[in-house]
Design a protein around this motif. Structure first.
Motif, PDB file in Angstrom:
ATOM      1  N   SER A   1       4.964  14.991  24.643  1.00  0.00           N
ATOM      2  CA  SER A   1       5.538  14.494  25.884  1.00  0.00           C
ATOM      3  C   SER A   1       5.138  13.056  26.192  1.00  0.00           C
ATOM      4  N   THR A   2       4.041  12.579  25.606  1.00  0.00           N
ATOM      5  CA  THR A   2       3.635  11.209  25.924  1.00  0.00           C
ATOM      6  C   THR A   2       3.898  10.250  24.765  1.00  0.00           C
ATOM      7  N   SER A   3       4.651  10.730  23.783  1.00  0.00           N
ATOM      8  CA  SER A   3       4.826   9.913  22.584  1.00  0.00           C
ATOM      9  C   SER A   3       5.642   8.650  22.841  1.00  0.00           C
ATOM     10  N   VAL A   4       6.625   8.730  23.728  1.00  0.00           N
ATOM     11  CA  VAL A   4       7.503   7.583  23.941  1.00  0.00           C
ATOM     12  C   VAL A   4       7.123   6.853  25.220  1.00  0.00           C
ATOM     13  N   THR A   5       6.887   5.555  25.103  1.00  0.00           N
ATOM     14  CA  THR A   5       6.574   4.757  26.284  1.00  0.00           C
ATOM     15  C   THR A   5       7.845   4.382  27.028  1.00  0.00           C
ATOM     16  N   SER A   6       8.813   3.854  26.280  1.00  0.00           N
ATOM     17  CA  SER A   6      10.067   3.526  26.953  1.00  0.00           C
ATOM     18  C   SER A   6      11.208   3.446  25.955  1.00  0.00           C
ATOM     19  N   VAL A   7      12.408   3.551  26.479  1.00  0.00           N
ATOM     20  CA  VAL A   7      13.620   3.417  25.667  1.00  0.00           C
ATOM     21  C   VAL A   7      14.477   2.349  26.318  1.00  0.00           C
ATOM     22  N   TYR A   8      15.002   1.458  25.491  1.00  0.00           N
ATOM     23  CA  TYR A   8      15.685   0.301  26.025  1.00  0.00           C
ATOM     24  C   TYR A   8      16.983   0.081  25.254  1.00  0.00           C
ATOM     25  N   HIS A   9      18.097  -0.041  25.958  1.00  0.00           N
ATOM     26  CA  HIS A   9      19.399  -0.213  25.314  1.00  0.00           C
ATOM     27  C   HIS A   9      19.588  -1.628  24.778  1.00  0.00           C
ATOM     28  N   LEU A  10      19.958  -1.739  23.492  1.00  0.00           N
ATOM     29  CA  LEU A  10      20.412  -3.025  22.946  1.00  0.00           C
ATOM     30  C   LEU A  10      21.846  -3.256  23.371  1.00  0.00           C
ATOM     31  N   ASP A  11      22.658  -2.244  23.119  1.00  0.00           N
ATOM     32  CA  ASP A  11      24.020  -2.189  23.650  1.00  0.00           C
ATOM     33  C   ASP A  11      24.370  -0.710  23.698  1.00  0.00           C
ATOM     34  N   ASN A  12      25.649  -0.401  23.833  1.00  0.00           N
ATOM     35  CA  ASN A  12      26.016   1.004  23.970  1.00  0.00           C
ATOM     36  C   ASN A  12      25.750   1.821  22.731  1.00  0.00           C
ATOM     37  N   THR A  13      25.590   1.143  21.602  1.00  0.00           N
ATOM     38  CA  THR A  13      25.492   1.896  20.356  1.00  0.00           C
ATOM     39  C   THR A  13      24.085   1.932  19.776  1.00  0.00           C
ATOM     40  N   ALA A  14      23.120   1.284  20.418  1.00  0.00           N
ATOM     41  CA  ALA A  14      21.783   1.234  19.829  1.00  0.00           C
ATOM     42  C   ALA A  14      20.701   1.145  20.908  1.00  0.00           C
ATOM     43  N   VAL A  15      19.523   1.699  20.576  1.00  0.00           N
ATOM     44  CA  VAL A  15      18.379   1.606  21.489  1.00  0.00           C
ATOM     45  C   VAL A  15      17.115   1.221  20.719  1.00  0.00           C
ATOM     46  N   PHE A  16      16.196   0.591  21.440  1.00  0.00           N
ATOM     47  CA  PHE A  16      14.830   0.438  20.966  1.00  0.00           C
ATOM     48  C   PHE A  16      14.032   1.584  21.560  1.00  0.00           C
ATOM     49  N   VAL A  17      13.213   2.235  20.749  1.00  0.00           N
ATOM     50  CA  VAL A  17      12.303   3.233  21.309  1.00  0.00           C
ATOM     51  C   VAL A  17      10.891   2.723  21.091  1.00  0.00           C
ATOM     52  N   LEU A  18      10.174   2.541  22.179  1.00  0.00           N
ATOM     53  CA  LEU A  18       8.788   2.073  22.070  1.00  0.00           C
ATOM     54  C   LEU A  18       7.870   3.299  22.069  1.00  0.00           C
ATOM     55  N   PHE A  19       7.205   3.547  20.921  1.00  0.00           N
ATOM     56  CA  PHE A  19       6.289   4.683  20.814  1.00  0.00           C
ATOM     57  C   PHE A  19       4.893   4.265  21.264  1.00  0.00           C
ATOM     58  N   LYS A  20       4.065   5.276  21.436  1.00  0.00           N
ATOM     59  CA  LYS A  20       2.709   4.968  21.890  1.00  0.00           C
ATOM     60  C   LYS A  20       1.902   4.307  20.785  1.00  0.00           C
ATOM     61  N   ASN A  21       2.105   4.745  19.551  1.00  0.00           N
ATOM     62  CA  ASN A  21       1.415   4.073  18.453  1.00  0.00           C
ATOM     63  C   ASN A  21       2.278   4.067  17.200  1.00  0.00           C
ATOM     64  N   SER A  22       1.826   3.315  16.203  1.00  0.00           N
ATOM     65  CA  SER A  22       2.677   3.110  15.033  1.00  0.00           C
ATOM     66  C   SER A  22       2.761   4.356  14.153  1.00  0.00           C
ATOM     67  N   GLU A  23       1.764   5.255  14.287  1.00  0.00           N
ATOM     68  CA  GLU A  23       1.821   6.492  13.516  1.00  0.00           C
ATOM     69  C   GLU A  23       3.061   7.295  13.900  1.00  0.00           C
ATOM     70  N   LEU A  24       3.321   7.311  15.182  1.00  0.00           N
ATOM     71  CA  LEU A  24       4.477   8.057  15.666  1.00  0.00           C
ATOM     72  C   LEU A  24       5.771   7.493  15.095  1.00  0.00           C
ATOM     73  N   VAL A  25       5.763   6.186  14.841  1.00  0.00           N
ATOM     74  CA  VAL A  25       6.952   5.556  14.261  1.00  0.00           C
ATOM     75  C   VAL A  25       7.262   6.167  12.900  1.00  0.00           C
ATOM     76  N   SER A  26       6.230   6.212  12.038  1.00  0.00           N
ATOM     77  CA  SER A  26       6.507   6.762  10.711  1.00  0.00           C
ATOM     78  C   SER A  26       6.742   8.265  10.790  1.00  0.00           C
TER      79      SER A  26
END
Lengths: 610, 680
Positions: B545-570
């Motif tokens: 539940s705390t893995s994602v800090t924020s989600v941000y739209h680039l445009d309607n078709t894409a988002v950035f997801v900011l994870f809490k740490n880089s391990e979660l990314v992989s």
């Protein structure tokens, strides 16, 4: 003022092409007079047998090899035209509905100034477009008025954009009637629907109350509105229900069918494209509901019409089903398809079928011209016209547009002459071709045939010149990476000495300054040569080895095809081919079969002299 | 020459405020602005030279045909400085400059005021040279064109009369090409064979004519030795470099080649010469030489002349770059407002292709423009000026009206507060003027003037005393400005400042940003209508539940997801692959399936984003861009965008995920370096 400006320009350009200056009066249509001219255009099209058109684009091709050439199959030609149509913008659309009776050609010339305006700030009709500096300079030399075009050009939306923008224009739209309950509902759904249902019930009751008893206190009624969340929509009462998913929209619409007698649901779109809220509007009676729906429909039509802009004219041409005559079928209609119909499909067959659903009868004038006079070049209309002078085919042009005489102070009147020239040329050609026809040329089966067979899906390009030879695309080899600049004939000499495969007959043609194509007339020579270049061990020495060491590369026709398909439109063909070879992408191509193209030796020489 | 635009409905007010091609301040009240097109360019350039030489600083401003080639190319929240540079680079490469404002400011101690010379150059990338350079193409953003039209930009003046230019790189290429051409013209004729009957007849005819002409010359026949026939081709006797010659006219290029061949074969003393004069009109001569040495001399003379003509042509094609060269060689302080994009345009249009990284750009720009000051930096970074701005917007026009109200209103009242302001006069065509109506906004020349005024006023607030300012003192070296010079906003919205003084890594962030780029995953082509909140919920369900800090739209078709740490990314990327290769029920029931529905969803780490931004392709939707770039560049096999179930490919992809984490490590190491550089 303007006239002085323009005339001074044409003087400084040293006698620009003012051949047709003011020859015919062409009605110039801009934003300001577009609406008022529409009816006139409709009548013109309806009363004519054919429609000629001619476009003025901001560019045609970005690099020498992007031009359609003799070695291109229909699919490749299409890809090249598609690339250009997607990048460049149409600034002028000259339209000339005409009919031909005997030798009398009646024309209704119009010239539309277009400019894409992103009115909804959504990147429609286009986010950006490319301009070729040399093209703009040439247009300027001919006295093109860019200010008029950009300030007063008519905007438009393509058919697909219009349906996409429906949601985005901000106007509420009538919800489609719900067909059947969609999917099994969850507990959460049931709770949600129950909650909304009771809210709607209360609100509806209050609406019924207020419509029955009028003696209500102002304060009380406004308090009630506040409590129930009731609002006004025009003169009607309504309730706005915010939603956070399309699923909820579905549920609410299903639920509202219970109240279908006096409640009409509207969808309110959010900026991002989804539905933001459902608005339930209360109807006082059945007649009221009909009236409301009609009002909504009118509003939508009006809005659509405004957004559609110039496309209205394209739709008129399309719905009239009149044969359309254009100078260059492929480049004109890929542009028209991309700007006014929808995105271009990825292959030529889909394009043809998509286009023919909108324009069933298209006459390619250049093809027609080649039938009558094979050696003429259509790209220069006045020259093409004069080349037909040896035939006796008198054509009297009568301009039937009313109320637009040439005013001397409007020199831009000269724009849009090309469409008239096209209709004139067409008339001449038809007269020549059908000299046995006595009285009139009606759109006949013959002219349809012309239109339909020119892009037949077989990979044959028609041969018009006596000097051309047919060659299978398998026998073409592209070579690039030459140590120094050479002409085709020097290159041929160099190659002759380099490898024994060149002992047999072959031809060389430069495609641009970086790359040449070699045509082998012996079927297997191309393979021998390719394998020689690509396996250095097999090279027995000699100058070919030196050339390969210096960077010579070679590839077959398949690579060229793939470069076009993958969209590697680099400025130099050599770079594109290099990139294609690098990319491991080998997804299956539908047309892997070798295709025939016509090899014109004349063309090869002309190209060198350029 | 006075020309007015044809825009009949132009509002009266702006008609008064701007008078096109009005070369003097005669029109009452209009802001005096020197409009420069190719007709008056050479003349103006001479005046400008002296103004720039005498100037204390020069303000510049540019108008372009657009800013972003796709919506997602705009400056976004999660743009690291290197990505931001790539976006600016893309903009400068794709769009054209249509107007260039140059305004030199000089302190006049006699009148105790600044004298400014606002110039408004119309610029257009016209192709002036005949050879085939890479086709000049530029992009127009429809909203920018609309914006220009709103301020009555004169497109006709720009396209019909705009001044052309060549960058330094283009100039080098052009002269190289001319050299090559002159070599070519010697070799060219070798391989022409006369096969066609027409050619043979023609060559015989010419041979006879040349023979007649030559013998007439030698034997002094009284008959006029010109050759002419009924057709369009003609040859008349003229003198070429003091030698008798035949001037050939009306022959086709093929016929000329045959003539060349005939001359070489049969006439040792007749030489074929091809010249191009200034008006690029080519002429052909057959010249008589009386000896072998004379022939050599003639060839040399002709070659030199060709070279001279070519050089002259290139010189004139350089056009507007002469202004840039002037600013660069005088090493004057350049003043701009939020001018990083402007400087990038200047570099790409007048110097050469933009370097691939911000570091290389910084290292290179210093050689051309050693002193640049950005008024936007000045107003935001200096606490005193920042306070003076009273938290209002630091856009050019609002800064101007706040700092220089006396100029905007042109009031010369005795108001004591206004009296303290720096006095600025405008001089155009030697007519000095201190009274005008405000206007001409978004005219590059006027914007440059406003920028200069803001700078002058800001300097006075910083404690400069222009009254005791000596001529020799260089403003650019003044210690009060030291903190601000050569610092530009790389991204104004994010507050990223690029420092042009150092050549090492230099992303400085004065407003601390906590974005950790290695914790970012990019997701595109997810089912439409999926909102940021829903995406966050899905991922939280899968990864905690705390893995994602924020989600941000680039445009309607894409988002950035900011994870809490880089391990979660992989973890996320691996999980995505597993799910995609799984055909079983897990695939449908897994919380991520909502995002992966449709099978086209792509995901990648931050480096892929950089790669996507560096591509010169610009698709409108980010998802299309990612697919196009992803499909095309297989140099770095990517774990994203692939839905294939082939086992080999899957292995390949897992390997790549590891590689991606290596890249992150590398980036982290790099970051340390950056920190060190900062503390120095």
């Amino acid at each position: 003022m303007q006239r002085r400006f323009l005339s001074s320009v044409s003087v400084s350009a040293g006698g620009s092409k003012t051949l047709n200056n003011g020859r015919w009066s062409v009605k110039q249509v801009k934003k300001s007079n577009f609406k008022s001219t529409l009816d006139e255009i409709r009548t013109s099209i309806d009363s004519s047998d054919f429609v000629a058109l001619s476009l003025q684009n901001t560019g045609s091709y970005a690099a020498a090899w992007h031009r359609i050439s003799a070695i291109d199959t229909p699919q490749m030609s299409y890809l090249k035209a598609k690339y250009a149509a997607e990048r460049y913008q149409i600034l002028q659309f000259a339209l000339c509905p005409f009919s031909l009776r005997g030798s009398k050609l009646t024309v209704h010339p119009y010239n539309f100034h277009l400019f894409p305006r992103d009115e909804l700030k959504l990147g429609m009709p286009s986010y950006s477009f490319s301009c070729q500096a040399s093209r703009l300079t040439a247009m300027a030399r001919e006295g093109f008025d860019f200010n008029a075009c950009i300030y007063e050009g008519i905007s438009y939306l393509s058919r697909e954009q219009e349906s996409a923008s429906k949601f985005l224009s901000g106007n509420p739209i009538l919800a489609e009637p719900v067909a059947a309950p969609s999917s099994p509902s969850t507990v959460a759904d049931t709770v949600f629907v129950g909650r909304i249902r009771s809210r709607v019930k209360n609100w509806r009751q209050s609406c019924l109350d207020s419509s029955s008893k009028t003696g209500d206190d102002d304060l009380v009624s406004s308090l009630r509105k506040l409590v129930l969340g009731s609002e006004q929509y025009g003169s009607r009462l309504c309730l706005t229900i915010d939603v956070c998913s399309e699923r909820q929209v579905q549920l609410i619409l299903e639920m509202l069918t219970e109240f279908a007698d006096d409640v009409v649901p509207l969808l309110i779109a959010s900026k991002s494209g989804g539905t933001q809220a459902v608005r339930a509007v209360f109807m006082s009676s059945k007649e009221d509901m009909d009236r409301f729906k009609r009002e909504l429909q009118d509003l939508e039509n009006e809005e659509n019409r405004r957004l559609r802009g110039f496309r209205e004219v394209v739709d008129l041409i399309s719905s009239s089903q009149k044969p359309v005559v254009s100078q260059n079928y492929l480049s004109d209609f890929t542009s028209i398809h991309a700007k006014f119909l929808g995105p271009l499909p990825s292959n030529v067959d889909d394009f043809s079928s998509s286009l023919s659903s909108a324009f069933p009868n298209v006459v390619d004038l250049s093809q027609f011209m080649k039938e009558i006079s094979p050696l003429s070049n259509i790209s220069n209309l006045p020259a093409a016209m004069s080349s037909l002078n040896r035939f006796f085919a008198p054509v009297d042009v009568e301009v039937a547009n009313q109320g637009c005489p040439i005013k001397l102070d409007e020199s831009h009147q000269m724009h849009g002459q090309n469409a008239v020239m096209i209709s004139q040329l067409f008339a001449k050609l038809s007269t020549i071709q059908k000299s046995d026809y006595q009285s009139s040329v009606q759109p006949s089966e013959d002219s349809y045939a012309l239109a339909s067979d020119q892009h037949a899906s077989d990979e044959n390009v028609q041969v018009w010149s006596k000097n051309s030879r047919r060659v299978s695309s398998e026998n073409l080899v592209f070579i690039w990476g030459l140590a120094k600049k050479m002409t085709a004939s020097t290159l041929k000499n160099v190659l002759q000495k380099s490898h024994n495969v060149f002992a047999q007959e072959f031809d060389v043609k430069l495609l641009d300054r970086s790359c040449a194509v070699v045509v082998f007339w012996q079927p297997s020579s191309s393979e021998t040569f390719l394998s020689a270049v690509n396996n250095e061990d097999q090279l027995l020495g000699g100058s070919l080895r030196v050339m390969v060491a210096e960077g010579l590369r070679a590839a077959g026709y398949e690579t060229y095809k793939r470069a076009c398909r993958l969209g590697f439109w680099e400025a130099d063909l050599a770079d594109s081919l290099d990139k294609t070879l690098e990319s491991s992408d080998t997804d299956l191509d539908s047309d892997t079969k070798p295709s025939e193209i016509s090899w014109t030796s004349e063309l090869a020489i002309n190209f060198d002299e350029l | 020459m006075r020309r007015h635009k044809r825009w009949p409905l132009r509002p009266l007010a702006s008609a008064l405020a701007r008078s096109r091609f009005c070369s003097s301040a005669a029109a009452a009240g209009a802001f005096p602005l020197k409009h420069v097109t190719r007709s008056n360019f050479e003349m103006t350039l001479n005046d400008l030279r002296s103004h720039v030489k005498a100037a204390d600083f020069v303000a510049i401003d540019l108008e372009m045909t657009g800013v972003t080639s796709a919506p997602w190319r705009d400056s976004l929240e999660f743009d690291r400085y290197d990505v931001r540079y790539l976006k600016v680079k893309d903009s400068a490469e794709k769009f054209a400059v249509v107007q260039f404002g140059v305004c030199p400011f000089r302190w006049d101690s006699r009148t105790q005021s600044f004298v400014s010379h606002p110039h408004n150059f119309f610029v257009f990338p016209r192709q002036e040279l005949t050879f085939d350079p890479p086709a000049h193409e530029f992009l127009c953003q429809t909203t920018s064109m609309d914006f220009l039209a709103k301020y009555q930009f004169d497109f006709n003046a720009c396209i019909h009369e705009g001044i052309s230019y060549l960058s330094r790189r283009q100039e080098e290429e052009a002269s190289k090409r001319y050299d090559e051409e002159s070599v070519d013209s010697v070799v060219e004729t070798e391989d022409l064979k006369l096969v066609r009957l027409a050619d043979l007849l023609f060559s015989e005819r010419m041979k006879k004519r040349f023979n007649e002409w030559r013998s007439a010359l030698l034997h002094g026949s009284s008959e006029s030795p010109g050759i002419s026939s009924g057709s369009t081709e003609s040859a008349e006797t003229v003198f070429y470099h003091m030698r008798p010659a035949l001037s050939l006219q009306g022959f086709t290029s093929h016929q000329l080649r045959v003539i060349k061949l005939v001359l070489r074969k049969h006439f040792g003393d007749l030489v074929y010469i091809h010249t191009n004069d200034k008006s690029s009109c080519s002429k052909d001569f057959v010249v008589y030489t009386d000896s072998e040495s004379d022939k050599e001399n003639l060839m040399k003379e002709a070659k030199d002349e060709r070279k001279r003509v070519a050089e002259r042509k290139i010189q004139s094609a350089i056009g507007f770059r002469q202004v840039i060269d002037l600013l660069s060689s005088e090493k004057k302080l350049i003043v701009g407002h939020n001018c990083f994009l402007d400087i990038a345009h200047v570099y790409s249009k007048f110097v050469g292709p933009l370097p691939s990284t911000a570091e290389k750009f910084v290292a290179s720009i210093h050689d051309h423009f050693p002193y640049i000051v950005d008024t936007k930096i000045l107003l935001n970074v200096n606490p005193m000026l920042h306070q003076r701005m009273k938290k209002s917007s630091t856009s050019l026009s609002s800064a101007f009206s706040l700092l220089c109200p006396q100029i905007e209103l042109s009031s010369r009242s005795s108001d004591s507060i206004l009296q303290q302001r720096v006095k600025i006069d405008v001089e155009v065509d030697n007519v000095r003027c201190s009274n005008w109506n405000a206007g001409g906004k978004h005219e590059a020349g006027y914007d440059a003037f406003m920028t200069g005024c803001i700078f002058a006023q800001a300097c006075s607030h910083l404690g400069f005393d222009f009254k005791h300012h000596s001529e020799s003192e260089n403003l650019a070296q003044n210690e009060k400005l030291d903190k601000y010079i050569n610092r530009l906003y790389l991204s104004w919205t994010r507050g990223d400042i690029i420092d042009l003084r150092t050549s090492n890594s230099n992303a400085e962030n004065w407003r601390v940003s906590n974005s950790k780029y290695e914790n970012i995953v990019l997701i595109w082509n997810f089912p439409q209508k999926l909102k940021a909140r829903e995406i966050k919920e899905c991922i939280c369900k899968a990864l905690g539940s705390t893995s994602v800090t924020s989600v941000y739209h680039l445009d309607n078709t894409a988002v950035f997801v900011l994870f809490k740490n880089s391990e979660l990314v992989s973890n996320f990327l691996k999980l995505k692959q597993q799910l995609e290769s799984d055909d079983g029920p897990v695939r449908i029931l897994h919380p991520l399936s909502k995002i992966l529905k449709g099978g086209n969803t792509g995901a990648a780490d931050y480096d892929a984003y950089k790669e996507i931004c560096s591509s010169h392709i610009s698709k409108i939707l980010f998802a299309d861009q990612a697919e196009t770039v992803g499909v095309k560049s297989r140099t770095r096999p990517n774990p994203k965008g692939e839905t294939s179930l082939e086992t080999e490919r899957r292995e390949n992809m897992v390997a790549v995920t590891d590689k991606a984490s290596d890249l992150i490590d590398a980036f982290l190491a790099n970051r340390v370096d950056v920190k060190v550089a900062r503390t120095n």
